[in-house]
Design a protein around this motif. Structure first.
Motif: not given
Lengths: 350, 350
Positions: B175-179, B181-183, B186, B209, B212-213, B215
């Protein structure tokens, strides 16, 4: 002659309603590619064009040929693909296979993307030539856009009902809006256009959205330092630090497994007064044998004495506890972020 | 004949190095548009084409004509613009003015974007006809991509060193990895493709996190519910709730100004055991006279009895406190998110 779209080894039909309602076509939807293709070729007297949606091996059946993805479709998908992967080198081979297109065509596409990204201030598209070459997208914000954005931040925050006890400012609504966060992340990341960064660090809890937003633009993990031990995260490393203003002794902890030793770390937070927490985080980075690349905050408050010198702030907030008056202005971002921006843009890759 | 790029009322030069190093060109850089244009037209014997980068009124000077943005450049920039603004209706007029292009050309561009977004499983591009019409992009994840992504989550988490005291699981690195979180964002947003949502709610601190992802994909604000009162955020609304497993009485608080009354709220969290916290958040939503649209968690643990029925989980984690064994599998996402996905895609706009 008609088109098929192929996805994950299955024919999924095309987006033209007249065609998908065709009985022959329907009869082979969702069958495995190999048998579906044979049926299809029989029905269509060996005339067929396949447009592969996802890169895959096509079955060994006679009578079809592969259709290249059109340039317009490539441009749309390459834009999406690169925007989703900031600071990542994507090989020409990847695009070439994905779109069944020649590398020379892909290179031309990248030239178009590069031009548009530059003209519109979206980011830097570096194309690395050679066999191991490819393209890398690094998002940035132009100074004009930054000026406009910071003005909108100042405008949103300049409201005396935001003053909280202790000289803090209510920012949670701003830091809960994806639009603001995306812009904050992009602006802070702009300063480190050419700097390798391994991780973003922040202090729980209000810094977390800022860290996540910056990390998304840098495409690196973010780690959350805590000052309570209630949250169980396994073994931790901790430091004690003295708060900047009230000179209290506090503790900061970080789960050992969350940050590799020797990382290059960018420290961010939502609000900074004297800077004690940031100094504490910097000493924690040292415990992990890492290096602090920089420190950036959304807002800095007014204090008599700051315990850190080198930081970037987007806005400067001056609150008066007694009568709740607030004065908001741009922070030092213009000097910190844009002093060397043009040179940085023109530099070669480090 | 040469091109100029115009930005914010100033000539900023073009991207061709030979041209920008030209003395005549340099001499007019960064001058106000009006005077720069006069100088330029004089130098170039009244031959000049202007390519406006940003929409603006051009000065009343003879001898130049405006160049339309090329289709290829429009496609790249429209893709970027729409991806940055999920679920937002962007008018044809906006694009038409931005690119100095006819609405009919913009409509053709949108057809290309729509086709590519659909073929590649990026999202839904709805085009709304008429004078008030435009385009709205709603990102989603296809079930094939979801299956692959959830498998990668299961694989990353299926590690017995992740078991923490109390049956919790260490997820902070994921939960600290943007990749990731983005997935995650989505995938969770895909369930609410046609549902209006006003805000995402989560509980501090580990849910932040995820909120935020999600939202970011829904393009709505997220709000953070807290169970301590240390953090000062002004007046709060609070509820007491009973935790699901240990039957302790806890308190949840939300700053009054962070959520408008009557909002439609999606509740998310990183980890759910019996679901007490989610039930607590649901009762807080009621205090704000709002409506709970749904509840989604990244991971659900195994418990004897759950206090909520209706939720979506991406993965299911079964830990054994005594010997630290962990068993990870896909959650209920396939049924919850994809049972009505195809129908939802084909529906008209609500």
């Amino acid at each position: 002659m008609r088109w098929l779209m192929v996805s994950k080894n299955t024919l999924i039909g095309n987006d033209n309603k007249k065609r998908t309602s065709d009985k022959q076509f329907i009869s082979i939807r969702n069958k495995p590619l190999n048998s579906a293709l044979r049926v299809f070729l029989k029905l269509n007297m060996n005339k067929c064009v396949i447009m592969p949606v996802l890169n895959q091996k096509l079955p060994n059946v006679r009578g079809y040929k592969i259709m290249k993805t059109r340039r317009s479709d490539r441009l749309v998908d390459m834009t999406r693909y690169l925007l989703e992967r900031p600071r990542t080198l994507v090989s020409l081979t990847h695009f070439s296979e994905e779109y069944e297109s020649a590398k020379s065509s892909i290179s031309e596409d990248l030239t178009i993307l590069k031009r548009t990204f530059q003209e519109r201030g979206i980011g830097l598209l570096e194309t690395i030539p050679g066999a191991a070459g490819g393209a890398r997208f690094t998002p940035y914000m132009t100074q004009d856009d930054a000026k406009e954005f910071v003005a909108s931040l100042v405008n949103a925050i300049d409201d005396e009902t935001r003053v909280l006890p202790g000289g803090y400012v209510y920012l949670s609504d701003i830091l809960g809006q994806p639009w603001f966060l995306q812009r904050i992340g992009r602006l802070i990341a702009t300063q480190y256009l050419r700097e390798p960064i391994d991780a973003v660090m922040t202090a729980a809890t209000k810094g977390v959205p800022v860290a996540q937003a910056v990390a998304a633009q840098l495409n690196v993990p973010f780690v959350i330092v805590r000052n309570d031990t209630k949250v169980t995260e396994g073994p931790t490393m901790s430091v004690n630090y003295v708060t900047g203003q009230s000179q209290r002794l506090e503790k900061l902890e970080l789960s050992r497994r969350s940050l590799p030793m020797g990382s290059r770390v960018l420290i961010v937070d939502d609000f900074m007064k004297a800077g004690g927490t940031i100094r504490g985080m910097a000493s924690l980075v040292k415990e992990f044998e890492g290096q602090v690349v920089g420190a950036a905050v959304v807002a800095e408050g007014r204090v008599a004495h700051r315990v850190i010198d080198d930081y970037t702030s987007l806005i400067h907030v001056d609150t008066n506890k007694d009568d709740g008056i607030i004065h908001v202005a741009a922070g030092n971002y213009a000097d910190e972020i844009y002093a060397n921006f043009e040179e940085s843009l023109e530099n070669k890759v480090k």
